[in-house]
Design a protein around this motif. Sequence first.
Motif, PDB file in Angstrom:
ATOM      1  N   PHE A 277      -1.161   6.360   3.579  1.00  0.00           N
ATOM      2  CA  PHE A 277      -1.661   6.442   4.945  1.00  0.00           C
ATOM      3  C   PHE A 277      -0.795   5.601   5.885  1.00  0.00           C
ATOM      4  O   PHE A 277      -0.471   6.026   7.008  1.00  0.00           O
ATOM      5  CB  PHE A 277      -3.111   5.973   4.997  1.00  0.00           C
ATOM      6  N   GLY A 278      -0.408   4.413   5.431  1.00  0.00           N
ATOM      7  CA  GLY A 278       0.461   3.568   6.242  1.00  0.00           C
ATOM      8  C   GLY A 278       1.837   4.172   6.435  1.00  0.00           C
ATOM      9  O   GLY A 278       2.446   4.031   7.504  1.00  0.00           O
ATOM     10  N   LEU A 279       2.333   4.851   5.403  1.00  0.00           N
ATOM     11  CA  LEU A 279       3.644   5.506   5.526  1.00  0.00           C
ATOM     12  C   LEU A 279       3.600   6.621   6.571  1.00  0.00           C
ATOM     13  O   LEU A 279       4.536   6.766   7.376  1.00  0.00           O
ATOM     14  CB  LEU A 279       4.056   6.070   4.167  1.00  0.00           C
ATOM     15  N   VAL A 280       2.489   7.377   6.575  1.00  0.00           N
ATOM     16  CA  VAL A 280       2.335   8.435   7.587  1.00  0.00           C
ATOM     17  C   VAL A 280       2.251   7.828   8.983  1.00  0.00           C
ATOM     18  O   VAL A 280       2.889   8.313   9.932  1.00  0.00           O
ATOM     19  CB  VAL A 280       1.088   9.280   7.265  1.00  0.00           C
ATOM     20  N   VAL A 295      -1.901   3.895  16.511  1.00  0.00           N
ATOM     21  CA  VAL A 295      -1.566   3.570  15.118  1.00  0.00           C
ATOM     22  C   VAL A 295      -2.112   2.200  14.743  1.00  0.00           C
ATOM     23  O   VAL A 295      -2.709   2.002  13.674  1.00  0.00           O
ATOM     24  CB  VAL A 295      -0.035   3.629  14.914  1.00  0.00           C
ATOM     25  N   PHE A 296      -1.927   1.233  15.638  1.00  0.00           N
ATOM     26  CA  PHE A 296      -2.385  -0.128  15.372  1.00  0.00           C
ATOM     27  C   PHE A 296      -3.894  -0.157  15.178  1.00  0.00           C
ATOM     28  O   PHE A 296      -4.413  -0.774  14.226  1.00  0.00           O
ATOM     29  CB  PHE A 296      -1.970  -1.032  16.538  1.00  0.00           C
ATOM     30  N   PHE A 624       2.974  -4.061  10.207  1.00  0.00           N
ATOM     31  CA  PHE A 624       3.966  -3.493   9.281  1.00  0.00           C
ATOM     32  C   PHE A 624       3.225  -2.532   8.351  1.00  0.00           C
ATOM     33  O   PHE A 624       2.823  -2.890   7.250  1.00  0.00           O
ATOM     34  CB  PHE A 624       4.654  -4.613   8.501  1.00  0.00           C
ATOM     35  N   PRO A 625       2.998  -1.282   8.748  1.00  0.00           N
ATOM     36  CA  PRO A 625       2.186  -0.348   7.957  1.00  0.00           C
ATOM     37  C   PRO A 625       2.727  -0.076   6.558  1.00  0.00           C
ATOM     38  O   PRO A 625       1.974   0.377   5.688  1.00  0.00           O
ATOM     39  CB  PRO A 625       2.194   0.933   8.799  1.00  0.00           C
ATOM     40  N   ALA A 631       3.801  -3.220  -1.668  1.00  0.00           N
ATOM     41  CA  ALA A 631       2.929  -3.821  -2.682  1.00  0.00           C
ATOM     42  C   ALA A 631       2.701  -2.872  -3.850  1.00  0.00           C
ATOM     43  O   ALA A 631       2.676  -3.287  -5.016  1.00  0.00           O
ATOM     44  CB  ALA A 631       1.605  -4.220  -2.046  1.00  0.00           C
ATOM     45  N   LEU A 632       2.537  -1.583  -3.558  1.00  0.00           N
ATOM     46  CA  LEU A 632       2.319  -0.595  -4.624  1.00  0.00           C
ATOM     47  C   LEU A 632       3.525  -0.506  -5.549  1.00  0.00           C
ATOM     48  O   LEU A 632       3.382  -0.522  -6.788  1.00  0.00           O
ATOM     49  CB  LEU A 632       2.019   0.762  -3.995  1.00  0.00           C
TER      50      LEU A 632
END
Length: 824
Positions: A277-280, A295-296, A624-625, A631-632
């Motif tokens: 989701f953060g990457l999108v 987005v924020f 920083f999305p 982390a993954l």
Amino acid sequence: MEKEGPGVDRAGCVGGAAKTDAPTDSPGRRLHQQVMQKLNQACEGPTGQAIASKLQKTGHLVQTTMEWMRTIPTRDCDILMTFPNNTGDHTLMWLLSRLRSRMPALGVHVRYLPHLKVWGFYMTATYDNLLRYAEELGLKKTVKPEFGGGKKHFLYEEKESFDGVEDEMTFFSSQERQSIVKYMLDNLRAVAGDKLKRYVFFEGQPIIPKCLSKGMIKQILPLHRSEDLETLKKTWVHALFKPQPLDYICDYFGVKIAMYCAWLGYYTWALIFPAFFGLVMWFWAGSDEKRDGVVFHVFAMFNVIWATLYLEGWKRRSAVHAYKWGTLDMPSSLLQEPRPLFKGSLTSSEVTGRPEITYPSWKRNLFYCFVSVPAVVLCLLVVFCSMLACFELQEVVNQGEDVSAVTRFLPKVLLSLVVMVMDEVYKRIAIWLNDKENYRLQSTYENHLIIKLVLFQFVNSFLSLFYIGFYLQDMTRLEEQLAALLITRQVVGNFKEALVPYLWGKGMLFKMAHSKMKERASGEFQASESTESTLTEGSTEEENTESSTSEKAEEPEGEEETEDGNDDETEEEIIDESPDAVKHGKGFTQAEVESCMQPYMDTFEDYLEMFIQFGYVVLFSPAFPCAAMCALLNNVIEIRSDAFKLCTSQRPFGQRVENIGMWQDVMEVMGMLAVIVNCALLVMSGQMQHMFPGLSTTQLIIMAVVVEHALIALKFILSYAIPDIPEWVEKEMAKVEFKRRQAHKKLEFLRRQNSLIAEDKASPDKSQDKEKTKSSSKTPSTQSTEQKKEQKVKQDKSKGSGHSERKEGSVSISAMPEKQQKVE
């Protein structure tokens, strides 16, 4: 003062090993000599000799490597205890005599480790003693189906009801055996007057943990089981894209490590959602300020909800694992054994009635309030001010015009040094304070240590981000700083955790092998390599006399006399642990190799690393999305690096836990803090102004507070709505309990029947009398019916008046009570 460490010139006593004419060559050495002879013949002149010298060193290196790769398994040993190389005979004999006299269930053999030049106690126990102490330790084992099934605390008196108890090779896993032997070892208590060197033990104090903390014992480690270790390497370390074998990990390393591995796997799986989701969101965001604001806002809300669902989901998953591994209903803290280094006075327990060590809680509370809390606050203030000073210095340097690149880099180096020094100093202070607080249980001790160290690491890891985000209010710099901290910590952490211990252990083994090869080359390799002195019972009278005389002669003045002559009664014999392999120098024993491995320092550092990473993901990731994606990727590697570390380090003792303990609480606090920080960032970053340009600053603050309270309320609603224990687990527990009660009733009924049958067989005359009594004591109605039939027959025959009188008499007799019938 004690004399120097044991030598190798005396046979049949603790001070040395017997001399033998063991051969000093081996297949590797013979091959090395043949290669060197050919090289010397081929090389002539100064250049050739120089090349031959280099090749000789290389060959020596290869041969040394081959030496430590050949490991000889150590037999009949669950736990190894080693001593410093300067330990004298008196210390060994003192400990051995106490173990033999006060803990006879523990089998102890004393052997010399020639390549390490230290003495070791090889400890194990018989199967019957393991069963007895398994009940005291509170192990849970599987019950046979006919007795209700499920897991319950092992009871020695009911051992036949447990599944697999007949097979002594498989009933206890190697981890359970080692835990039982360690429990027996920790229960070696001092009596009044016990003294070793200059240290006087108080009554009831555990001897072994105190000797370990004072350096009189070097280390206590459980040995690996090579077959199980190879299986773990195949199914865990090398299986990159397969799930972790959690049940196998639990059987081999214990519940505590298995619970950490399960938590890490679940956390890694949960990171998939914020990562993608953060990457999108990161790709969708652009130069448009309004889009960035969306987005924020969206990612901040998503993170808060995700963190809540993840933490609640893990509670349910940990309950499933705890139920499966038999730790869901741990005993009350008042029934648990105190930690070995717990100090206090010996009194009778109000719960069990047995003598145990107690410590007044008011003393601990006074120390905590007036010493620990002020000391921790002072340390946090010092590190806070030091880091702020480094930040301000960095800003001053950055604003300078004619400043070199090296000068701009100096504040960062200074900050790193301050963090490293303060980290080490504070850790020692925190451990000292925790020791002084003197907690009874190991879990309580660890929980308070976690709180102290987490406070420091929170300031250490997140202060720079708070400084940039709320003081400088620079979102671009916050994103860069967060990315740099997250990636740097992960790379350095993996290298530090896995590679450094592995290389350190291999370096120690190589050093030991190199020393062995040098001794062989110089002809100084003595017979200590081939024989090991072992103190066991059942030796000859001459050996016993020699040992007693040697011990008395070497005992230093001022030391304690042997207790009840136990040391004098210690018997000895020479035992060659592996005659062929050791005598011919084919390799090192397993005990020697594992003694050189780096010890595994519990799961504390692993949890702390993941706690900091979790904070990076939920606190500042809207800036920083891609933080969750970083982390993954790190955690996919972390799972295998932790597996590699555990399989290449000294084997830790297994521990039983119900969940991840205090780490669950500190992460929930981090989730609550994430709500506050994310809502504050919405205002401080100016994103809310871009979304709602018509609102004033006061209105924006009120809106942020309203959103914050709504999110906190949502967290509490979700926490309350999601039960901590799954419904099917509660049903399974109820089913097992019901089956157990039914089986108990059935067994009680069978026991009563068996007891009656046994009584009848034991007294046959009594049983016959009972049958006669039963036949004669029929009911009045039954007797009257039979008598009427007889009388009718008699009436048909006689038909006289006298017979009618008899009839009346018989009827009256039949109507009488049973006692009167017997009298007549």
